[in-house]
Design a protein around this motif. Structure first.
Motif, PDB file in Angstrom:
ATOM      1  N   VAL A  62       2.678   1.197 -11.412  1.00 40.38           N
ATOM      2  CA  VAL A  62       2.994   1.826 -10.093  1.00 40.38           C
ATOM      3  C   VAL A  62       4.450   2.021  -9.959  1.00 40.38           C
ATOM      4  O   VAL A  62       5.213   0.877 -10.159  1.00 40.38           O
ATOM      5  CB  VAL A  62       2.203   1.193  -9.038  1.00 40.38           C
ATOM      6  CG1 VAL A  62       2.369   1.967  -7.799  1.00 40.38           C
ATOM      7  CG2 VAL A  62       0.718   0.871  -9.411  1.00 40.38           C
ATOM      8  N   PHE A  63       4.905   3.159  -9.457  1.00 41.87           N
ATOM      9  CA  PHE A  63       6.304   3.400  -9.139  1.00 41.87           C
ATOM     10  C   PHE A  63       6.430   2.917  -7.738  1.00 41.87           C
ATOM     11  O   PHE A  63       5.676   3.365  -7.006  1.00 41.87           O
ATOM     12  CB  PHE A  63       6.739   4.841  -9.219  1.00 41.87           C
ATOM     13  CG  PHE A  63       8.143   5.066  -8.692  1.00 41.87           C
ATOM     14  CD1 PHE A  63       9.127   4.874  -9.627  1.00 41.87           C
ATOM     15  CD2 PHE A  63       8.296   5.635  -7.509  1.00 41.87           C
ATOM     16  CE1 PHE A  63      10.412   4.753  -8.957  1.00 41.87           C
ATOM     17  CE2 PHE A  63       9.559   6.028  -7.048  1.00 41.87           C
ATOM     18  CZ  PHE A  63      10.808   5.592  -7.835  1.00 41.87           C
ATOM     19  N   GLU A  64       7.374   1.976  -7.526  1.00 42.22           N
ATOM     20  CA  GLU A  64       7.674   1.411  -6.290  1.00 42.22           C
ATOM     21  C   GLU A  64       9.136   1.457  -5.949  1.00 42.22           C
ATOM     22  O   GLU A  64       9.969   0.729  -6.836  1.00 42.22           O
ATOM     23  CB  GLU A  64       7.260  -0.009  -6.115  1.00 42.22           C
ATOM     24  CG  GLU A  64       5.740  -0.196  -6.060  1.00 42.22           C
ATOM     25  CD  GLU A  64       5.170  -1.521  -5.951  1.00 42.22           C
ATOM     26  OE1 GLU A  64       5.882  -2.468  -5.458  1.00 42.22           O
ATOM     27  OE2 GLU A  64       4.030  -1.828  -6.318  1.00 42.22           O
ATOM     28  N   PRO A  65       9.765   2.404  -5.459  1.00 45.54           N
ATOM     29  CA  PRO A  65      11.266   2.576  -5.099  1.00 45.54           C
ATOM     30  C   PRO A  65      11.839   1.283  -4.536  1.00 45.54           C
ATOM     31  O   PRO A  65      11.227   0.415  -3.872  1.00 45.54           O
ATOM     32  CB  PRO A  65      11.473   3.805  -4.282  1.00 45.54           C
ATOM     33  CG  PRO A  65      10.006   4.106  -3.583  1.00 45.54           C
ATOM     34  CD  PRO A  65       8.877   3.258  -4.495  1.00 45.54           C
TER      35      PRO A  65
END
Length: 65
Positions: A62-65
């Motif tokens: 999952v992309f989490e900035p």
């Protein structure tokens, strides 16, 4: 002759051939600018492609900035 001169000539030749292949009208006065932009994009892509990645690297789930 600078290093960028052959790259620019190759980019120009590619731009002309690609435009002809897809039927894209490319005015003669625009070809130098198109070739310069294409050469810049190719140089940027080379930086990305040359970046070393570890063999055991895994994609983040999952992309989490």
């Amino acid at each position: 002759m600078s290093d960028s001169a052959p790259q620019l000539a190759e980019a120009r030749a590619y731009a002309e051939r690609a435009a002809a292949a897809i039927g894209l009208p490319l005015a003669a006065e625009r070809i130098p600018a198109v070739a310069q932009q294409l050469a810049g994009l190719l140089a940027a892509a080379a930086l990305v492609l040359d970046f070393p990645l570890p063999e055991d690297g895994e994609a983040a789930p999952v992309f989490e900035p």
